[in-house]
Design a protein around this motif. Structure first.
Motif, PDB file in Angstrom:
ATOM      1  N   ALA A  22       0.826  -1.212   0.000  1.00  0.00           N
ATOM      2  CA  ALA A  22       0.000   0.000   0.000  1.00  0.00           C
ATOM      3  C   ALA A  22       0.857   1.257   0.000  1.00  0.00           C
ATOM      4  N   ILE A  23       1.949   1.238   0.756  1.00  0.00           N
ATOM      5  CA  ILE A  23       2.855   2.390   0.782  1.00  0.00           C
ATOM      6  C   ILE A  23       3.475   2.605  -0.595  1.00  0.00           C
ATOM      7  N   ALA A  24       4.024   1.524  -1.165  1.00  0.00           N
ATOM      8  CA  ALA A  24       4.732   1.634  -2.446  1.00  0.00           C
ATOM      9  C   ALA A  24       3.797   2.037  -3.578  1.00  0.00           C
ATOM     10  N   HIS A  32      -5.158   4.225  -7.934  1.00  0.00           N
ATOM     11  CA  HIS A  32      -6.054   4.463  -6.795  1.00  0.00           C
ATOM     12  C   HIS A  32      -6.065   3.174  -5.983  1.00  0.00           C
ATOM     13  N   VAL A  33      -5.505   3.242  -4.783  1.00  0.00           N
ATOM     14  CA  VAL A  33      -5.233   2.047  -3.990  1.00  0.00           C
ATOM     15  C   VAL A  33      -6.160   1.956  -2.780  1.00  0.00           C
ATOM     16  N   PRO A 120      -1.058   6.157   3.555  1.00  0.00           N
ATOM     17  CA  PRO A 120      -1.875   7.377   3.504  1.00  0.00           C
ATOM     18  C   PRO A 120      -3.259   7.164   4.118  1.00  0.00           C
ATOM     19  N   GLU A 121      -3.789   8.208   4.701  1.00  0.00           N
ATOM     20  CA  GLU A 121      -5.115   8.154   5.326  1.00  0.00           C
ATOM     21  C   GLU A 121      -6.175   7.808   4.281  1.00  0.00           C
ATOM     22  N   GLY A 122      -7.107   6.965   4.680  1.00  0.00           N
ATOM     23  CA  GLY A 122      -8.212   6.604   3.806  1.00  0.00           C
ATOM     24  C   GLY A 122      -7.961   5.412   2.911  1.00  0.00           C
ATOM     25  N   VAL A 123      -6.733   4.880   2.909  1.00  0.00           N
ATOM     26  CA  VAL A 123      -6.414   3.743   2.037  1.00  0.00           C
ATOM     27  C   VAL A 123      -6.960   2.437   2.596  1.00  0.00           C
ATOM     28  N   ILE A 124      -6.970   2.281   3.927  1.00  0.00           N
ATOM     29  CA  ILE A 124      -7.351   1.007   4.548  1.00  0.00           C
ATOM     30  C   ILE A 124      -8.823   0.987   4.913  1.00  0.00           C
ATOM     31  N   GLN A 125      -9.494  -0.109   4.557  1.00  0.00           N
ATOM     32  CA  GLN A 125     -10.861  -0.378   4.991  1.00  0.00           C
ATOM     33  C   GLN A 125     -10.841  -1.656   5.832  1.00  0.00           C
ATOM     34  N   TYR A 126     -11.362  -1.573   7.052  1.00  0.00           N
ATOM     35  CA  TYR A 126     -11.360  -2.722   7.961  1.00  0.00           C
ATOM     36  C   TYR A 126     -12.699  -3.466   7.906  1.00  0.00           C
ATOM     37  N   ASN A 127     -12.673  -4.673   8.519  1.00  0.00           N
ATOM     38  CA  ASN A 127     -13.872  -5.516   8.593  1.00  0.00           C
ATOM     39  C   ASN A 127     -14.334  -5.938   7.200  1.00  0.00           C
ATOM     40  N   LYS A 128     -13.367  -6.193   6.315  1.00  0.00           N
ATOM     41  CA  LYS A 128     -13.673  -6.587   4.942  1.00  0.00           C
ATOM     42  C   LYS A 128     -13.047  -7.954   4.654  1.00  0.00           C
TER      43      LYS A 128
END
Length: 423
Positions: A22-24, A32-33, A120-128
């Motif tokens: 995700a960082i790279a 759009h990651v 970056p903020e907003g890239v990760i979605q949890y409970n998926k």
């Protein structure tokens, strides 16, 4: 074609490999990651993690190395678990020629936190939790999650570990098998073990016939003089129980763990007894055959343990996964700059990383045969252990632990340009 619009990427799995990827990838403006993690919050299973030169190289590239501290492994002992006899002492200089930071053992949560800080903020979605993937004829991949969410993306990165759902869907004939090898892990305050002789003064492996015990600091003494200390008990011949839920971070009783070291040196048994009830976690070992391809559908790629289910054979799986993610970013970047297609980028990734994992499988096959031969030729257990330690632990694995992933990429580019010049 990459470059005409934002290419959408779904990363499945929020471990070190997924976070590093995700960082790279987030640094590339044409992507759009989104990273999808099945847990409801950041969580890292396990205890400690070993980091060597190869880890520092990739962490530097990801900008996360400053956040990772741990206990030095410069003084490592190998012992006979039954007698406690020291069979080998490896005193590595703190400042090696390869990297001044040396080899360390760190809390897994420390590595995860350092990587999370760089996403970056907003890239990760949890409970998926991923349920299915569908290869769409009109283009892209349809992902369905347990909560009912559906999303279509151009590229899927399977960073979901050794029991990868992405791999299972992509290659349904590929099957894992239980290795019989189970690890019991815990972190305890170093001070709780201070009264025991020869336990906390060095990183140590205590080798038995059907298992071993590993002791190591996981905190930097300069940061925390009374930090945490790792104990791992590994059992080699656990029975597989049909229908039993896979043990992955589930609680294990003190009695269950102690029974695996009942014939070991008293110092080991005393260390096990120090652990409060309910602290141990059990991890069953699974592995699978080498995959001929680690990409599929021209829009799905496997990284880390999802791509090479080796059951942690080299203790560097997190580093491998982060290296994968960085190489994927470079391949996508090169394809975008030269207006090539997404499949071309995945082919570059395949050409670089698949042979690397093939080399690991070959190394394990050869090491397994050598150890069996050594066992037959050894006169006693100490002689066998000494030969095993020399061959298996300290054999030539520089291609792993001293790997410089940036150099690997540069070498690939040099070779590719040379081939074009010849043509």
């Amino acid at each position: 074609m990459i470059g005409k619009k934002l290419t959408t990427v779904a990363i499945i799995g929020g471990g070190p490999g997924g976070l590093g990827t995700a960082i790279a990838l987030s640094e590339l403006p044409f992507l759009h990651v989104t990273l999808y993690e099945q847990n409801p919050e950041p969580r890292e299973a396990g205890a400690g993690i070993s980091l060597s030169t190869n880890a520092w190289k990739i962490l530097d590239l990801l900008g996360a190395s400053d956040g990772v501290k741990g206990g030095s492994k410069s003084n490592t002992h190998q012992r006979n678990a039954f007698t406690g006899k020291i069979l080998n002492v490896s005193k590595k200089p703190e400042n090696s020629a390869a990297d001044s930071r040396g080899a360390i053992r760190a809390r897994r949560t420390r590595l995860q936190s350092a990587l999370l800080a760089r996403v970056p903020e907003g890239v990760i979605q949890y409970n998926k939790k991923l349920v299915s993937l569908e290869n769409l004829k009109e283009g892209g991949v349809l992902l369905q999650f347990k909560d009912g969410t559906e999303v279509t993306v151009d590229l899927v990165v399977g960073a979901d570990g050794i029991r990868s759902n992405v791999r299972r869907i992509l290659f349904p004939d590929h099957q894992l098998h239980f290795t019989g090898n189970t690890a019991f892990r815990v972190l305890v305050p170093k001070s709780s073990l201070a009264h025991l002789p020869d336990i906390t003064h060095a990183t140590a492996w205590w080798w038995g016939e059907t298992g071993h015990t590993y002791f190591s600091e996981v905190d930097d003494e300069s940061e925390n003089p009374d930090g945490l200390f790792e104990i791992t008990v590994r059992s080699y011949h656990e029975p597989e129980i049909p229908g039993k839920t896979v043990a992955w971070g589930i609680p294990a009783t003190n009695e269950r763990v102690a029974s695996r070291v009942s014939e070991f040196d008293q110092r080991v048994k005393d260390a096990i007894d120090v652990v409060p009830e309910g602290q141990w976690r059990e991890f069953a070992g699974y592995a699978g055959p080498r995959l001929d391809k680690i990409t599929g559908w021209d829009k799905v790629v496997l990284i880390g343990d999802a791509s090479h289910p080796l059951s942690g054979a080299f203790g560097s799986g997190a580093t491998f996964a982060m290296e994968d993610g960085w190489i994927l970013a470079r391949a996508l970047e090169r394809s975008q700059l030269s207006s090539h297609s997404l499949p071309d980028a995945l082919e570059i990734f395949e050409q670089i990383r698949s042979p690397y994992y093939a080399r690991m499988y070959k190394h394990l096959d050869e090491a397994g045969k050598s150890i069996q031969a050594i066992k037959k030729e050894s006169k006693d257990f100490d002689e066998f252990l000494k030969a095993k330690i020399e061959h298996f632990l300290y054999g030539d694995k520089d291609f792993i632990y001293k790997n410089d992933i940036a150099k690997v990429w540069n070498d690939y580019g040099t070779a590719e340009n040379s081939d074009k010049h010849v043509d």
